[in-house]
Scaffold this active site. Structure first.
Site, PDB file in Angstrom:
ATOM      1  N   HIS A   2     -14.956 -21.074 -22.463  1.00 54.80           N
ATOM      2  CA  HIS A   2     -14.982 -20.663 -23.897  1.00 54.80           C
ATOM      3  C   HIS A   2     -14.193 -21.984 -24.728  1.00 54.80           C
ATOM      4  O   HIS A   2     -13.884 -21.666 -25.748  1.00 54.80           O
ATOM      5  CB  HIS A   2     -14.357 -19.323 -24.519  1.00 54.80           C
ATOM      6  CG  HIS A   2     -15.458 -18.256 -24.402  1.00 54.80           C
ATOM      7  ND1 HIS A   2     -15.619 -17.682 -23.237  1.00 54.80           N
ATOM      8  CD2 HIS A   2     -15.933 -17.440 -25.249  1.00 54.80           C
ATOM      9  CE1 HIS A   2     -16.261 -16.722 -23.431  1.00 54.80           C
ATOM     10  NE2 HIS A   2     -16.514 -16.529 -24.463  1.00 54.80           N
ATOM     11  N   GLU A  42     -29.247 -14.890 -24.380  1.00 54.36           N
ATOM     12  CA  GLU A  42     -29.003 -16.493 -24.776  1.00 54.36           C
ATOM     13  C   GLU A  42     -30.472 -16.966 -24.509  1.00 54.36           C
ATOM     14  O   GLU A  42     -31.048 -17.650 -25.358  1.00 54.36           O
ATOM     15  CB  GLU A  42     -27.844 -16.963 -24.253  1.00 54.36           C
ATOM     16  CG  GLU A  42     -26.501 -16.572 -25.011  1.00 54.36           C
ATOM     17  CD  GLU A  42     -26.066 -15.392 -24.541  1.00 54.36           C
ATOM     18  OE1 GLU A  42     -26.549 -14.750 -23.492  1.00 54.36           O
ATOM     19  OE2 GLU A  42     -24.731 -15.132 -25.139  1.00 54.36           O
TER      20      GLU A  42
HETATM   21  C1  LIG Z   1     -23.063 -15.071 -22.528  1.00 58.30           C
HETATM   22  C2  LIG Z   1     -22.428 -14.683 -23.387  1.00 58.30           C
HETATM   23  N1  LIG Z   1     -22.664 -14.278 -24.593  1.00 58.30           N
HETATM   24  C3  LIG Z   1     -22.038 -13.872 -25.479  1.00 58.30           C
HETATM   25  C4  LIG Z   1     -20.613 -13.787 -25.268  1.00 58.30           C
HETATM   26  C5  LIG Z   1     -19.713 -13.441 -26.479  1.00 58.30           C
HETATM   27  N2  LIG Z   1     -19.264 -12.104 -26.272  1.00 58.30           N
HETATM   28  C6  LIG Z   1     -18.013 -11.775 -25.820  1.00 58.30           C
HETATM   29  S1  LIG Z   1     -18.073 -10.275 -25.243  1.00 58.30           S
HETATM   30  C7  LIG Z   1     -19.447  -9.938 -26.167  1.00 58.30           C
HETATM   31  C8  LIG Z   1     -19.643  -8.376 -26.397  1.00 58.30           C
HETATM   32  C9  LIG Z   1     -19.831  -7.746 -25.071  1.00 58.30           C
HETATM   33  O1  LIG Z   1     -20.418  -6.558 -25.245  1.00 58.30           O
HETATM   34  P1  LIG Z   1     -20.315  -5.603 -23.857  1.00 58.30           P
HETATM   35  O2  LIG Z   1     -20.930  -6.208 -22.767  1.00 58.30           O
HETATM   36  O3  LIG Z   1     -20.728  -4.524 -24.310  1.00 58.30           O
HETATM   37  O4  LIG Z   1     -18.794  -5.444 -23.475  1.00 58.30           O
HETATM   38  P2  LIG Z   1     -17.552  -4.864 -24.188  1.00 58.30           P
HETATM   39  O5  LIG Z   1     -17.121  -6.100 -25.041  1.00 58.30           O
HETATM   40  O6  LIG Z   1     -18.172  -3.967 -25.185  1.00 58.30           O
HETATM   41  O7  LIG Z   1     -16.598  -4.281 -23.465  1.00 58.30           O
HETATM   42  C10 LIG Z   1     -20.036 -10.807 -26.838  1.00 58.30           C
HETATM   43  C11 LIG Z   1     -21.167 -11.113 -27.538  1.00 58.30           C
HETATM   44  C12 LIG Z   1     -20.095 -14.215 -24.099  1.00 58.30           C
HETATM   45  N3  LIG Z   1     -18.783 -14.224 -23.890  1.00 58.30           N
HETATM   46  N4  LIG Z   1     -20.799 -14.553 -23.302  1.00 58.30           N
END
Ligand SMILES: Cc1ncc(C[n+]2csc(CCOP(=O)(O)OP(=O)(O)O)c2C)c(N)n1
Ligand SMILES: [Mg+2]
Lengths: 324, 342
Positions: free
Chosen positions: A129, A60
């Site tokens: 959120h 971000e």
């Molecule tokens: C700082 C932040 N950016 C974006 C999000 C939205 N978001 C939640 S989970 C996710 C994907 C995360 O991927 P990963 O770290 O690979 O974890 P996974 O969901 O695959 O377990 C995103 C973009 C968030 N919660 N926090």
């Protein structure tokens, strides 16, 4: 008139603006192939291509910072922050960089970018959120702030944001995306920076914005059944703030209530309340009342979540006592 | 029930099966409209990362997790009933319905908290490592996060500090190949994540998550080293079997890819290994599975039957017990209006 959702109106605004202004690019997480976490940019990549719908890693501060640099060098970026809560990570780029560049550099250059994001309660999304952080933005000189409540405003305010010379933070409400209204997008919009008087009444003025406009209108209907007529002002943009409209109606009616989903202390409602008290003092028959979010984080429990922010019922109850 | 050979692999299998079944029940809770919201991230397909790493943790060790953390907490010994109640936003949950699926925590088990900010829980383990070193707790602190967090700058600030100060810290990336709809190679040019850790002076390893014993062995080496003052990084390669959250049907990836990915099933792999090696009989494992199914069925009943938190509890725990609580908005309004009534 065709019916359209808030989400589709936003999408249409981006689509139309991108067609007209080739310098607009959208940059953010899941904005391209996925079409946006809430579907606002759905299929825009098919129309405008991956060079203009730029999917990013989950980074971000760099997303917002890259938008700042792009805006200084010829593009008009729309940076999407999936949840306004992530402002916590990006405030340096927004508040220390984007907001101050024109001023620090003696007016040499502006940062014509839009930060699109969404906030608010309604989905049991929990403490990280669900926040309403508009006060952080309003408290930062250099940033403009738009918060549409209606489908038509979702369209027009976003189009207008994309013509502004300075950074605009554009906050959607997550509970409004599926809201449908009949709209004629070809009708002339209200000018940027002008509040809308959504309802006229002589007993009380309710000043609010974003989803709480709908709650205030609902409350006003209930109040009307008891013979109380409220004026409901939808601010639409918090910076610039159309205080003239607020003043006109508060001076006419003499009683005012400010409603905001954000936490009460040092919030947008506090600012509005202070200003009305200062500027309309001689016309007020009662103290200006704030109906706002509790000074607590948002819980995942639906009961605690909905119980910690204003509702139509609470607005109506307080209004009734204020006008008694 | 007791397994015949009572081998350690059988214990790991039990842990992984409990995670799998628990997550399936979380899905059911959602379908029944009893979960608090739809932001439920299931760790099906990733059970080996949780079971393998937690297996070598000591009681004094601490950890943080990302939003997909149910399995890790279960592997650490959580009570699945209280977890399910929290996921349902109920009073009986670990955080009394305030946190939910993405914010479960339990200090008794060293769980410093799940996080809904990608990368948000990572730097806390640096601090926990500092405490451990300074207070001589002999505790390792482990940050679990997804591959998406590999592109958050805070991870590298944290790795650098951990190495600089020789802290007992381990960074564990559960690499399920996707962050929402973004495949790792669409998020970064270099997916050899262990190289990044080594560049900062940490131990680094990548392990295939198919075999939980491989994960356990890699984690043992890294945790032993971390306890002795050399922090580490482990990437466990798995596949996210289903959508990102409950509403995501994964339209961004081909069905053939998903079918192939789901073949990389650590639960079935461990089961086959137990049977092939003659350590366990099919009947014994079936009985174990049934016992786990009954245990997890009961978590749903517990969550559904539990009460919602009392409305007044919303003001509790903003600050410490005994400190001034926030004044309810209603109370302030009442005071202002009451003055007017005089
Ligand atoms: C700082 C932040 N950016 C974006 C999000 C939205 N978001 C939640 S989970 C996710 C994907 C995360 O991927 P990963 O770290 O690979 O974890 P996974 O969901 O695959 O377990 C995103 C973009 C968030 N919660 N926090
Ligand atoms: Mg992932």
């Amino acid at each position: 008139m065709p019916a359209m959702t808030y989400r589709d109106a936003l999408r249409q605004a981006l689509d139309d603006a991108m067609t007209e202004d080739k310098s607009i690019v959208v940059i953010g997480e899941e904005v391209g192939r996925y079409g946006g976490a809430y579907g606002v940019t759905k299929d825009l990549i098919k129309v405008h291509g991956p060079e203009r719908l730029i999917d990013t890693p989950i980074s971000e501060p760099a997303i917002i910072g890259a938008a700042v640099g792009a805006a200084m060098t010829g593009l008009r970026p729309v940076a999407e922050l999936m949840y306004i809560d992530f402002l916590g990570m990006t405030m340096d780029q927004l508040a220390n960089q984007a907001a101050k560049i024109r001023y620090m550099f003696g007016g040499q250059i502006g940062v014509p970018m839009v930060l699109r994001t969404q906030g608010g309660t309604g989905r049991s999304a929990g403490a990280q959120h669900s926040q309403s952080l508009e006060a952080w933005i309003m408290h930062t000189p250099g940033l403009r702030l738009a918060m549409p409540a209606t489908v038509a405003d979702a369209y027009h305010l976003l189009r207008q944001s994309l013509t502004k010379p300075d950074p605009v933070v554009f906050i959607e409400h997550k509970a409004l995306y599926t809201r449908k209204e009949e709209v004629d997008l070809s009708a002339d919009p209200l000018p940027w920076g002008k509040a809308a008087v959504r309802r006229h009444g002589d007993d009380l003025v309710i000043v609010t914005y974003s989803r709480q406009v709908l709650y205030a209108l609902e409350a006003a209907e209930a109040l009307a059944r008891n013979g109380i007529e409220a004026t409901v002002i939808d601010l639409r943009t918090l910076n610039p703030l159309d205080f003239d409209t607020i003043r006109t109606h508060v001076e006419r009616v003499g009683k005012a209530m400010v409603v905001s989903e954000g936490v009460m202390t040092s919030g947008v409602a506090a600012e509005l309340c202070a200003r009305i008290s200062e500027e309309c003092f001689d016309f007020l028959e009662q103290p200006v009342i704030r109906v706002a979010g509790e000074d607590i984080p948002i819980s995942v429990s639906q009961e605690l979540e909905s119980g910690s922010v204003p509702s139509a019922r609470i607005i109506a109850e307080v209004a009734e006592r204020l006008t008694a | 029930m007791t397994l015949t050979a009572n081998s350690h692999l059988a214990e790991l299998y039990r842990t992984m099966r409990r995670i799998r079944t628990f997550e399936e029940r979380v899905g059911e809770l959602f379908v029944r409209g009893q979960s608090a919201g739809s932001m439920l991230h299931l760790s099906i397909g990733e059970e080996s990362s949780a079971a393998g790493v937690c297996d070598v943790m000591k009681p004094q060790d601490t950890f943080t997790t990302h939003h997909r953390g149910h399995g890790i907490f279960l592997a650490r010994g959580a009570d699945p009933k209280r977890m399910m109640a929290e996921i349902g936003g109920k009073e009986t949950g670990y955080c009394h319905g305030k946190g939910g699926s993405m914010h479960i925590a339990d200090m008794a088990l060293g769980h410093l908290g799940a996080n809904a900010i990608v990368g948000g829980g990572i730097p806390a383990v640096v601090g926990a490592g500092l405490s451990s070193k300074y207070l001589k707790q002999d505790a390792v602190s482990i940050a679990f996060f997804g591959d998406g967090a590999m592109q958050q700058g805070i991870l590298y600030e944290s790795m650098n500090m951990a190495a600089l100060w020789s802290l007992p810290v381990l960074f564990v990336c559960v690499n399920n190949q996707y962050g929402m709809g973004t495949r790792i190679d669409q998020a970064t040019r270099n997916t050899a994540f262990d190289e990044r850790a080594r560049a900062f002076g940490l131990n680094g390893a990548v392990v295939n998550g198919l075999d939980v014993e491989d994960v356990r062995d890699a984690a043992r080496w890294l945790i032993d080293e971390a306890r002795a003052g050399k922090p580490g990084f482990l990437s466990v390669e798995v596949y996210r079997f289903f959508g990102h959250a409950r509403m995501d049907k994964s339209p961004y990836r081909a069905e053939a890819e998903e079918l192939e990915g789901r073949k990389k099933d650590p639960v079935l792999f461990a089961r086959a290994k137990l049977l092939d090696s003659g350590l366990e009989s099919e009947a014994a494992l079936d009985a174990l599975d049934r016992e786990i199914a009954a245990e997890m069925d009961a978590t749903i009943d517990f969550a559904v039957e539990s009460r919602a938190p009392a409305l007044s509890s919303m003001f509790r725990d903003v600050y410490a017990v005994g400190e001034p609580e926030p004044e309810p908005v209603r109370a302030r309004i009442d005071r202002v209006l009451a003055r007017e009534d005089v």
